[in-house]
Write an enzyme that holds these catalytic residues in place. Sequence first.
Site, short mmCIF file in Angstrom:
data_model
loop_
_atom_site.label_atom_id
_atom_site.label_comp_id
_atom_site.label_asym_id
_atom_site.label_seq_id
_atom_site.Cartn_x
_atom_site.Cartn_y
_atom_site.Cartn_z
N ASN A 10 -0.90 10.57 8.02
CA ASN A 10 -2.28 10.17 7.78
C ASN A 10 -2.92 9.94 9.14
OD1 ASN A 10 -4.70 9.06 7.10
ND2 ASN A 10 -3.88 7.18 6.17
N LYS A 12 -5.90 9.38 9.78
CA LYS A 12 -7.06 8.46 9.72
C LYS A 12 -8.22 9.09 10.49
CE LYS A 12 -3.89 4.70 8.90
NZ LYS A 12 -3.57 3.28 8.99
N HIS A 97 -6.38 4.03 -0.26
CA HIS A 97 -5.80 3.44 0.96
C HIS A 97 -6.44 2.06 1.17
CE1 HIS A 97 -4.73 2.74 5.12
NE2 HIS A 97 -3.80 3.65 4.96
N GLU A 99 -7.49 0.62 3.71
CA GLU A 99 -8.69 0.63 4.57
C GLU A 99 -9.92 1.02 3.77
OE1 GLU A 99 -6.98 3.15 7.57
OE2 GLU A 99 -5.61 1.52 8.11
N GLU A 169 2.09 0.59 0.48
CA GLU A 169 1.72 0.23 1.86
C GLU A 169 1.30 -1.23 1.91
OE1 GLU A 169 0.58 4.05 4.20
OE2 GLU A 169 -1.22 3.08 3.47
N GLY A 175 -0.32 -0.66 10.80
CA GLY A 175 -0.84 -0.69 12.17
C GLY A 175 -0.46 -1.94 12.94
P1 13P Z 1 0.74 2.84 10.42
O1 13P Z 1 1.87 3.81 10.30
O2 13P Z 1 -0.09 3.04 11.65
O3 13P Z 1 1.18 1.43 10.20
O4 13P Z 1 -0.27 3.18 9.21
C1 13P Z 1 0.22 3.27 7.93
C2 13P Z 1 -0.83 3.84 7.05
O5 13P Z 1 -1.83 3.20 6.79
C3 13P Z 1 -0.62 5.19 6.53
O6 13P Z 1 -1.53 5.50 5.53
#
Ligand code: 13P
Length: 256
Positions: A10, A12, A97, A99, A169, A175
Amino acid sequence: MTRTPFVVANWKMNGNTQANLAWIESAKPQLHAGHYRCDIAVCAPALYLTQLVDGFKNTAVMVGAQNCASYEEGAYTGEISAAMLADVDCDLVILGHSERRTLFGDTDELVAEKAKLAFSHAVMPILCVGETLEEREAGRTIEVVTRQLRAVLDVTGIMPFVAGAIAYEPVWAIGTGKSATPADAQAVHAALRAELAAYNADASQKVRILYGGSVKPGNARELFEQPDIDGALVGGAALKSSDFLGICDHANALTE
Ligand code: 13P
């Protein structure tokens, strides 16, 4: 039941034409069809899907989006429909997700509509669920992820996720560099699979449940060794092709 491991990048809101090309070129020698027995996908900003579809031609890599509209078509300025994703040969779409849920108001109901539309256009949904730190500390993890899962499956049924995937997740692990322990993640994955079985016992054994949250080459193996962790949804570590391929190597090793 053996499920084919699935590793999904991903990206992002990262990348640009040049950087994407460099990623594709550096990864391609390893990504040619037949090299990996696990499934692999890269989910990019919608603008770059065509670049990825072209770039990954003659490889087994699938291409995914990170969101789609909850409407079929029409006067929805700025939105991208599931039909449009299908039109550019996009295979998958990440939905729900955290976010999107926290920053852009994606509710369980909206996510369910999006998943229904995506599946109807043969774009396979990857449904994300996960609890916040506050919810975990209050002992509400299973309750929260179960609610998020049911809200969508009550509308779509289980079949879209046999083709797509579910991703657990934990919000506090995204992150932050702080991954869930393999045992903690496994406990949630097992609970999700038990919930899936309430929809269809046979299909529940086929759904890949991915773990996401600070997955890197160094912790992927122990996560993938858990019986109900079928792969990963990778954020930060997917921005560098060598790290992402390192994670794919661990998933692939499980197929030997
Ligand atoms: P990270 O791997 O940066 O923690 O992000 C995970 C994520 O949100 C994947 O969709």
